[in-house]
Design a protein around this motif. Structure first.
Motif, PDB file in Angstrom:
ATOM      1  N   MET A 101       0.824  -1.217   0.000  1.00 53.66           N
ATOM      2  CA  MET A 101       0.000   0.000   0.000  1.00 53.66           C
ATOM      3  C   MET A 101       0.856   1.264   0.000  1.00 53.66           C
ATOM      4  SD  MET A 101      -3.270  -0.681   2.320  1.00 53.66           S
ATOM      5  CE  MET A 101      -2.404  -2.135   2.869  1.00 53.66           C
ATOM      6  N   GLY A 102       2.146   1.054   0.135  1.00 59.76           N
ATOM      7  CA  GLY A 102       3.021   2.209   0.035  1.00 59.76           C
ATOM      8  C   GLY A 102       3.019   3.122   1.241  1.00 59.76           C
ATOM      9  N   HIS A 103       2.706   2.580   2.442  1.00 56.97           N
ATOM     10  CA  HIS A 103       2.828   3.441   3.613  1.00 56.97           C
ATOM     11  C   HIS A 103       4.156   3.261   4.309  1.00 56.97           C
ATOM     12  CE1 HIS A 103      -1.309   3.748   2.947  1.00 56.97           C
ATOM     13  NE2 HIS A 103      -1.734   2.801   3.727  1.00 56.97           N
ATOM     14  N   GLU A 161      12.752  10.286   8.014  1.00 58.38           N
ATOM     15  CA  GLU A 161      13.088  11.549   7.404  1.00 58.38           C
ATOM     16  C   GLU A 161      13.975  12.328   8.356  1.00 58.38           C
ATOM     17  OE1 GLU A 161       9.532  13.380   5.514  1.00 58.38           O
ATOM     18  OE2 GLU A 161      10.599  15.210   6.088  1.00 58.38           O
ATOM     19  N   ILE A 162      14.723  13.237   7.811  1.00 61.24           N
ATOM     20  CA  ILE A 162      15.657  14.003   8.641  1.00 61.24           C
ATOM     21  C   ILE A 162      15.334  15.487   8.516  1.00 61.24           C
ATOM     22  CG2 ILE A 162      18.082  14.572   9.028  1.00 61.24           C
ATOM     23  CD1 ILE A 162      17.491  11.660   9.571  1.00 61.24           C
ATOM     24  N   GLU A 167      16.048  13.192  13.553  1.00 59.63           N
ATOM     25  CA  GLU A 167      15.153  12.227  12.919  1.00 59.63           C
ATOM     26  C   GLU A 167      13.705  12.617  13.204  1.00 59.63           C
ATOM     27  OE1 GLU A 167      14.319   7.484  12.800  1.00 59.63           O
ATOM     28  OE2 GLU A 167      16.380   8.189  13.067  1.00 59.63           O
ATOM     29  N   VAL A 168      12.853  12.485  12.178  1.00 60.99           N
ATOM     30  CA  VAL A 168      11.442  12.815  12.321  1.00 60.99           C
ATOM     31  C   VAL A 168      10.675  11.542  12.666  1.00 60.99           C
ATOM     32  CG1 VAL A 168       9.412  13.691  11.138  1.00 60.99           C
ATOM     33  CG2 VAL A 168      11.663  14.641  10.625  1.00 60.99           C
ATOM     34  N   GLN A 169       9.836  11.643  13.679  1.00 59.09           N
ATOM     35  CA  GLN A 169       9.034  10.485  14.055  1.00 59.09           C
ATOM     36  C   GLN A 169       7.846  10.355  13.106  1.00 59.09           C
ATOM     37  OE1 GLN A 169       9.402   8.120  16.667  1.00 59.09           O
ATOM     38  NE2 GLN A 169       7.765   7.223  15.438  1.00 59.09           N
ATOM     39  N   GLY A 170       7.723   9.200  12.476  1.00 57.44           N
ATOM     40  CA  GLY A 170       6.545   8.982  11.618  1.00 57.44           C
ATOM     41  C   GLY A 170       5.495   8.199  12.359  1.00 57.44           C
ATOM     42  N   TRP A 171       4.280   8.180  11.825  1.00 54.79           N
ATOM     43  CA  TRP A 171       3.245   7.412  12.517  1.00 54.79           C
ATOM     44  C   TRP A 171       3.391   5.937  12.245  1.00 54.79           C
ATOM     45  CZ3 TRP A 171       0.128   4.718   9.149  1.00 54.79           C
ATOM     46  CH2 TRP A 171      -0.006   5.219   7.846  1.00 54.79           C
ATOM     47  N   ASP A 179       5.167   3.136  14.955  1.00 55.00           N
ATOM     48  CA  ASP A 179       5.534   3.881  16.153  1.00 55.00           C
ATOM     49  C   ASP A 179       5.140   3.075  17.393  1.00 55.00           C
ATOM     50  OD1 ASP A 179       6.071   5.694  18.102  1.00 55.00           O
ATOM     51  OD2 ASP A 179       4.466   7.086  17.559  1.00 55.00           O
ATOM     52  N   GLY A 194       4.002   5.096  20.388  1.00 55.27           N
ATOM     53  CA  GLY A 194       2.697   5.680  20.104  1.00 55.27           C
ATOM     54  C   GLY A 194       1.595   4.652  20.300  1.00 55.27           C
ATOM     55  N   GLY A 195       1.826   3.458  19.780  1.00 53.62           N
ATOM     56  CA  GLY A 195       0.824   2.401  19.923  1.00 53.62           C
ATOM     57  C   GLY A 195       0.579   2.065  21.380  1.00 53.62           C
TER      58      GLY A 195
END
Ligand code: HEM
Ligand SMILES: [Cu+2]
Lengths: 229, 551
Positions: free
Chosen positions: A1-3, A8-9, A19-23, A26, A29-30
């Motif tokens: 599905m391409g997620h 990312e920096i 570093e950028v936290q992605g969803w 995570d 987060g979960g």
């Protein structure tokens, strides 16, 4: 599905990289999300306990009398079963984290069996109560019966709360079966076990609520005990 | 020209070809927000229509178009839709979804699939609510508060309304949960809590209330359902229950729910005021923390709805005292907004005049709220039109107006187009005048004793109802006109640049307008405050290729 997440920096003014936290994926987060969800469960049962405590202060003697007639042996057995199931569930999570998928699955199965046993015993209890005329919309709990208000309230709340708790057990069994399916499909693994973690947390809350339900309903009347049904 | 979120999307299941299914299955927070808006405004107009029918009935004393029972059902339907379907979920579901992630530099919310599921849960709740119209004895006639014991005994379809409210509550919990995790986990690097835009603070405080208060009403509704269905006597005194307990449990949620509505609305205000004053917001921290403290204190004041229901005098006094306390952080916010405007370069664009208008209407709503916080006054004014006017000033003139302000403010961001400023301003004045004409007379009527929830009244009150009616006509015309202006703007408006208002927060620093699917093509590092202006110009500027600062 391409997620899939490509980390990312972000670069600040001094050229440092962050570093950028992605969803995606995570873990924390979960975990946080599920903790928050369990908080709502606590609030929900909390409101019921509030109602219970309130009526308890209004009709203390009725509550004691009604409580005395519950079956402490079966209730107690169920408490032990649930505590052991919490243990097996926790061990399962430890096994999973230690990389022992097979052991983890075994422990989950053990938990499921204990959960089913809990429900069966609960079923016996409710049936016995039914035969004593104590059940929703039935005999002694009907508005026109002469049972004191306090006792009717006690039993009404008893069926509501144990019923809702039982419903949580059923959901829990469903979740565990689903978890097993995900493990078999390789979607839950020692490296990626947030689902296992969260279901274990769920089970902890379920047993924790029972740890409050049990004394409140079964134990308060133990002093004048005349035995159960 | 890169693609925007209108051109492509991520889906919950597979990737269907048809555009329609792509919308139904989308997990993009922006699209989900737009769908919420579409559904909610349809319901909003249904409820406005029911309200108009009530106003028509109330034009003259005596019964004209409906009997008392129908009137009861009309205000219940109106109340339930406005509160549970529209304004409680409203701003978080729409703008919380569309702009909050953009504001913190996130690519989406923490659980996009849950977000999608929540939307459909909300739709399910709406469907159940609608179904109660047609099943059994029709929609509930209890008022939106479902007070026992009446709700336990009426023959109308209360159970369904309760189930609907429960499902909607569940959707609200999940939205709050999703936002809390998003705000905790997905802020752009460098963005500390005190560098978040104030709207995010509003959403954050709101999310906590959604999470902690909603389950209480949820279980109350479940108990009421069980009681109605299984005859347990929890709330009905005829069966040994206590109806006041219902009121306590109900208001433990529903009072904080008032802040659920207003806090995100205040958040919108706190975005608009600095942007159109071209000045750094005054007292950023106090605004942020006042949101949190309103959320906190809001839990402790529910008792002011029960002054006339039977409570000890001590309890009443304590609740009254605590309620006054909420006015303090609210007052602080108002003070900060006015101080922000002081000596600012004020630009009177449409969002700004909506915000300024709201300062007036909400102040009236708030001050009249204080009067009914006083026990003595409330005993006189409870359940009169004074109260009705008060909460319409607060909810409609506060929350809904700010929602409209937000719609104008973020319209270019969401659609990439601009509406017609002149026409939008005309719409505002129609709304503002109509609104005041509609509700102000009701303070007077209520003060003289016009009771609420009555479909008939003494002739001496007729003049107020007639002025009200004229106000309602103007107001509703204004509403329709406003939406028409939006529609025209979206279909025929001028394309805009990404930052038409010279705003400073992150959602305006996007490479394109409307935003690309993945929001910020590159996430910036946030080492600046949210509202930095110098000589009326934003301080922080970016190179949109690299998202490095170039100022
Ligand atoms: C077009 C604008 C509106 C008009 C003309 C209107 C009119 C009315 C009228 C006539 C009543 C009945 C008063 C009574 O007899 O007690 C009422 C009640 C109510 N309205 Fe509105 N209203 C409007 C907008 C709103 C909005 C935007 C909200 C909230 C978001 C809202 C929330 C309520 C609530 C909660 C009630 C109380 C229902 C109950 O008593 O159960 N109204 N409104
Ligand atoms: Cu309140």
């Amino acid at each position: 599905m391409g997620h899939e997440y490509v980390p990312e920096i972000a670069i600040d003014r001094d050229g440092n990289q962050h570093e950028v936290q992605g969803w995606q994926g995570d873990f924390y987060g979960g975990k946080l999300g599920f903790w928050l969800f369990m908080l709502t469960e606590v609030m929900m049962f909390g409101a019921m306990f509030l109602a219970l405590a309130y009526y308890n202060t209004l009709h203390p003697q009725d509550f004691l009398d009604a409580s005395a007639s519950l079956n402490r042996l079966l209730g107690g057995t169920n408490t032990v079963i649930l505590l052991v199931s919490a243990l097996t569930m926790g061990l399962g999570l430890l096994r999973m984290r230690a990389g022992d998928v097979k052991g983890a699955k075994l422990m989950i199965w053990a938990t499921i069996i204990l959960a089913v046993a809990f429900l069966v015993i609960k079923g016996f209890e409710w049936t016995a109560e039914y035969h004593h005329g104590i059940f929703l919309m039935h005999d002694k709990l009907l508005p026109e019966s002469s049972l004191p208000f306090g006792q009717k309230l006690f039993f009404g709340l008893y069926f509501s709360m144990t019923g809702l708790h039982g419903f949580h057990i059923i959901i829990g069994i469903g979740l565990m079966l689903w978890l097993l399916k995900r493990i078999n499909a390789g979607k839950v693994s020692p490296e990626h076990h947030i689902l296992h973690w969260n279901i274990a947390l769920y089970w902890d809350i379920v047993h924790l609520i029972w740890v409050f339900v049990f004394p409140y309903y079964y134990m308060i009347g133990a002093g004048g005990a005349t035995g159960g049904h | 020209m890169s693609k925007t979120y209108f051109d492509e999307t991520h889906c919950a299941i597979g990737h269907p070809k048809s555009t329609f299914m792509q919308w139904m299955l989308t997990i993009d927070h922006k699209r989900i927000g737009i769908m919420y808006a579409a559904v909610m405004f349809v319901f909003f107009f249904v409820a406005v229509f029911t309200a108009f029918a009530m106003r028509l009935e109330l034009f003259a004393p005596g019964g004209q178009y409906m009997d008392g029972d129908t009137f009861n059902q009309a205000f219940t339907l109106h109340g339930v839709i406005m509160i549970f379907l529209f304004i409680i979920p409203g701003i978080p579901a729409i703008f919380g979804n569309i702009v909050m992630p953009l504001m913190i530099g996130a690519k989406d919310v923490s659980f996009p699939r849950l977000n999608w599921f929540t939307f459909w849960l909300y739709i399910a709740g709406c469907c159940i609510a609608l179904a109660s119209l047609f099943i059994g004895e029709g929609v509930a006639d209890t008022g939106w508060t479902f007070y026992a014991p009446y709700s336990m005994n009426t023959g109308t379809n209360v159970i369904m309304a309760l189930v609907a409210a429960f499902v909607l509550g569940f959707a609200s919990i999940l939205t709050g949960l999703n936002f809390l995790v998003t705000i905790h986990r997905l802020r752009a690097p460098g963005m500390t809590f005190f560098k978040m835009p104030l709207f995010v603070w509003g959403i954050y405080a709101t999310a906590w209330i959604q999470l902690l208060a909603t389950p209480v009403v949820g279980i109350t509704l479940v108990l009421a359902i069980l009681e109605k269905y299984f005859g347990i006597g929890i709330f009905d005194p005829a069966k040994g229950g206590d109806p006041v307990l219902f009121q306590h449990l109900f208001w433990i949620y529903s009072h904080p729910a008032v802040y659920l509505m207003i806090l995100p609305a205040f958040g919108i205000m706190s975005e608009i005021i600095p942007t159109f004053s071209r000045k750094e917001v005054f007292g950023y921290r106090t605004i942020a923390l006042s949101s949190a403290s309103i959320a906190g204190i809001g839990y402790l004041v529910w008792g002011h709805h029960l002054y006339t229901s039977g409570m000890s005098d001590i309890a009443k006094t304590v609740f009254s005292f605590l309620t006054f306390f909420v006015a303090i952080p609210t007052g602080v916010k108002f003070y900060d907004w006015v101080a922000t405007m002081y000596q600012g370069k004020i630009v009177l664009s449409t969002p700004m005049i909506w915000a300024l208008g709201t300062i007036i209407t909400f102040a009236i709503g708030g001050i009249t709220g204080i009067t009914i916080t006083m026990i003595g006054m409330d005993v006189h004014l409870q359940d009169t039109y004074y109260t009705v006017a008060h909460f319409h000033y607060a909810i409609l003139g506060g929350v809904v107006f700010l929602m409209f302000a937000g719609m104008h403010y973020w319209f270019p961001l969401i659609t990439g187009k601009m509406y017609n400023e002149t026409k939008a301003k005309i719409a505002f004045y129609l709304n503002f005048i109509g609104f005041n004409l509609l509700w102000f007379p009701m303070f007077i009527a209520g003060y003289y004793g016009m009771p609420r929830r009555y479909f008939d009244y003494l002739p001496e009150f007729q003049i107020y109802h007639q002025i009200s009616f004229i106000g309602a006509v103007i107001f509703i015309t204004g509403l329709i006109y406003m939406f028409w202006v939006f529609f025209k703007g979206w279909t025929k408006g001028e394309p805009t640049t990404p930052n038409p208002w010279h705003a400073t927060t992150l959602e305006w620093h996007l490479p394109t307008s409307p935003p690309p699917l993945d929001n910020h093509s590159k996430v910036p590092y946030v080492d600046f405050d949210p509202y930095e202006y110098k000589h009326g110009e934003p301080v922080v500027k970016f190179n949109y290729e690299t998202m490095q600062r170039i100022d």
